[in-house]
Design a protein around this motif. Sequence first.
Motif, PDB file in Angstrom:
ATOM      1  N   MET A  93      -3.697 -30.338  26.382  1.00 11.37           N
ATOM      2  CA  MET A  93      -2.694 -29.294  26.148  1.00 11.37           C
ATOM      3  C   MET A  93      -3.275 -28.147  25.342  1.00 11.37           C
ATOM      4  N   ASP A  94      -4.110 -28.486  24.357  1.00  8.44           N
ATOM      5  CA  ASP A  94      -4.738 -27.454  23.541  1.00  8.44           C
ATOM      6  C   ASP A  94      -5.622 -26.553  24.404  1.00  8.44           C
ATOM      7  N   LYS A  95      -6.367 -27.156  25.323  1.00 13.21           N
ATOM      8  CA  LYS A  95      -7.218 -26.391  26.233  1.00 13.21           C
ATOM      9  C   LYS A  95      -6.365 -25.489  27.126  1.00 13.21           C
ATOM     10  N   LYS A  96      -5.282 -26.062  27.644  1.00 13.25           N
ATOM     11  CA  LYS A  96      -4.389 -25.296  28.521  1.00 13.25           C
ATOM     12  C   LYS A  96      -3.841 -24.074  27.795  1.00 13.25           C
ATOM     13  N   ILE A  97      -3.439 -24.270  26.548  1.00  8.68           N
ATOM     14  CA  ILE A  97      -2.826 -23.191  25.772  1.00  8.68           C
ATOM     15  C   ILE A  97      -3.869 -22.143  25.374  1.00  8.68           C
ATOM     16  N   LYS A  98      -5.014 -22.587  24.818  1.00  9.11           N
ATOM     17  CA  LYS A  98      -6.028 -21.651  24.336  1.00  9.11           C
ATOM     18  C   LYS A  98      -6.692 -20.864  25.455  1.00  9.11           C
ATOM     19  N   ASP A  99      -6.842 -21.528  26.617  1.00 10.48           N
ATOM     20  CA  ASP A  99      -7.490 -20.851  27.753  1.00 10.48           C
ATOM     21  C   ASP A  99      -6.477 -20.155  28.663  1.00 10.48           C
ATOM     22  N   SER A 100      -5.208 -20.170  28.242  1.00  8.19           N
ATOM     23  CA  SER A 100      -4.135 -19.515  29.019  1.00  8.19           C
ATOM     24  C   SER A 100      -4.109 -19.983  30.473  1.00  8.19           C
ATOM     25  N   VAL A 101      -4.225 -21.308  30.636  1.00  9.41           N
ATOM     26  CA  VAL A 101      -4.181 -21.896  31.982  1.00  9.41           C
ATOM     27  C   VAL A 101      -2.721 -22.044  32.397  1.00  9.41           C
ATOM     28  N   LEU A 102      -2.374 -21.496  33.530  1.00 16.97           N
ATOM     29  CA  LEU A 102      -0.992 -21.532  33.993  1.00 16.97           C
ATOM     30  C   LEU A 102      -0.731 -22.725  34.905  1.00 16.97           C
ATOM     31  N   PHE A 103       0.399 -23.393  34.664  1.00 14.63           N
ATOM     32  CA  PHE A 103       0.891 -24.450  35.542  1.00 14.63           C
ATOM     33  C   PHE A 103       2.044 -23.883  36.362  1.00 14.63           C
ATOM     34  N   SER A 104       2.223 -24.413  37.550  1.00 16.87           N
ATOM     35  CA  SER A 104       3.391 -24.035  38.340  1.00 16.87           C
ATOM     36  C   SER A 104       4.646 -24.580  37.669  1.00 16.87           C
ATOM     37  N   ASP A 105       5.789 -24.015  38.003  1.00 20.58           N
ATOM     38  CA  ASP A 105       7.053 -24.521  37.457  1.00 20.58           C
ATOM     39  C   ASP A 105       7.227 -26.000  37.796  1.00 20.58           C
ATOM     40  N   ARG A 106       6.786 -26.367  38.984  1.00 20.21           N
ATOM     41  CA  ARG A 106       6.911 -27.762  39.419  1.00 20.21           C
ATOM     42  C   ARG A 106       6.075 -28.680  38.542  1.00 20.21           C
ATOM     43  N   ALA A 107       4.826 -28.279  38.270  1.00 16.97           N
ATOM     44  CA  ALA A 107       3.941 -29.097  37.431  1.00 16.97           C
ATOM     45  C   ALA A 107       4.489 -29.225  36.014  1.00 16.97           C
ATOM     46  N   VAL A 108       5.039 -28.132  35.482  1.00 18.85           N
ATOM     47  CA  VAL A 108       5.631 -28.168  34.140  1.00 18.85           C
ATOM     48  C   VAL A 108       6.802 -29.138  34.105  1.00 18.85           C
ATOM     49  N   THR A 109       7.647 -29.082  35.113  1.00 21.34           N
ATOM     50  CA  THR A 109       8.802 -29.981  35.187  1.00 21.34           C
ATOM     51  C   THR A 109       8.355 -31.440  35.275  1.00 21.34           C
ATOM     52  N   GLU A 110       7.325 -31.697  36.053  1.00 17.17           N
ATOM     53  CA  GLU A 110       6.850 -33.071  36.252  1.00 17.17           C
ATOM     54  C   GLU A 110       6.264 -33.656  34.964  1.00 17.17           C
ATOM     55  N   ILE A 111       5.412 -32.884  34.283  1.00 18.70           N
ATOM     56  CA  ILE A 111       4.820 -33.375  33.038  1.00 18.70           C
ATOM     57  C   ILE A 111       5.886 -33.559  31.959  1.00 18.70           C
ATOM     58  N   THR A 112       6.817 -32.612  31.875  1.00 21.78           N
ATOM     59  CA  THR A 112       7.902 -32.711  30.891  1.00 21.78           C
ATOM     60  C   THR A 112       8.735 -33.967  31.129  1.00 21.78           C
TER      61      THR A 112
END
Length: 205
Positions: A93-112
Motif C-alpha cells: 500500500m505504501d508503494k501504491k500511495i508513494k508511486d501514485s499507482v492507480l487502481f480501477s474502481d473495481r480493484a479498490v472495491t475488491e480489496i476493500t
Amino acid sequence: MKEEVKKLLESMYEMGIEIESCISFLQAAFIYNTSKPLKDCSSKIENIKKIEPELTKKITEQGHSNPDLKLYVSVPAHLLKIAESVGKLAELMDKKIKDSVLFSDRAVTEITFLLQRLIDVLKPTSDIILAQNTILRRYVEESESGIVKRATEYATLHEERLIEGLCLPVASSIYINMLDAIKNIAWHAKEIATTLVEWSLPKAQ
C-alpha cells in the motif's frame, strides 16, 4: 486456570487484537490513499515480531507440565505469519500511495471488501484463544474458504483485464501480491481455529 497460563493466553489474544486493529489501519490507508495509518500498523507488527520468540519459548516450556498448553505452541508462530503478511500488505500500500499507482474502481472495491472480511475473521480467531468454541471455529473456517474463493476469482478476472490492456503491469503486480497476502492471513487464522478446537474436543470412545 493457573495465573501464568492465563497470562500466556491473554498475550496471544492481545497479539490477535493488535493484528485486527492493523487491518483497520490498512483499510483507512487504502481507502483514503494516505500512508499515515501505515506507520501505526508497522509499529504494532514490529512489536509482535519481538515478542513472538519469547512467548513461544514460554508456552513450550510450560507445556511440559501443563498438557492443555501444548496445543498452543504453534499459535504465536501463526500469529507471526499473519503479522508478516499484514506487514507485506502495508509495504504494498505504501508503494501504491508513494508511486501514485492507480487502481480501477473495481480493484479498490475488491480489496476493500476482502480487508473487511479479514477484520470479521480475526476477532473470532482471537476469541478462540481464550474460549475454544466449535461455532467460532466453523465460522473462521467457512470465512477463510470464502475469502480464498473470492480472492482467486478476483485474480482470474484481473488477469483477463490485464490481457485486455485495461490495467498497468505495475498496478497488476501490487494488486496480485495484495491478494496473496490476504489469502495467507486468512489461512493462518483458519489454522489457529482448527488446531485449538480440534485438539480440545473430547476423543470418541
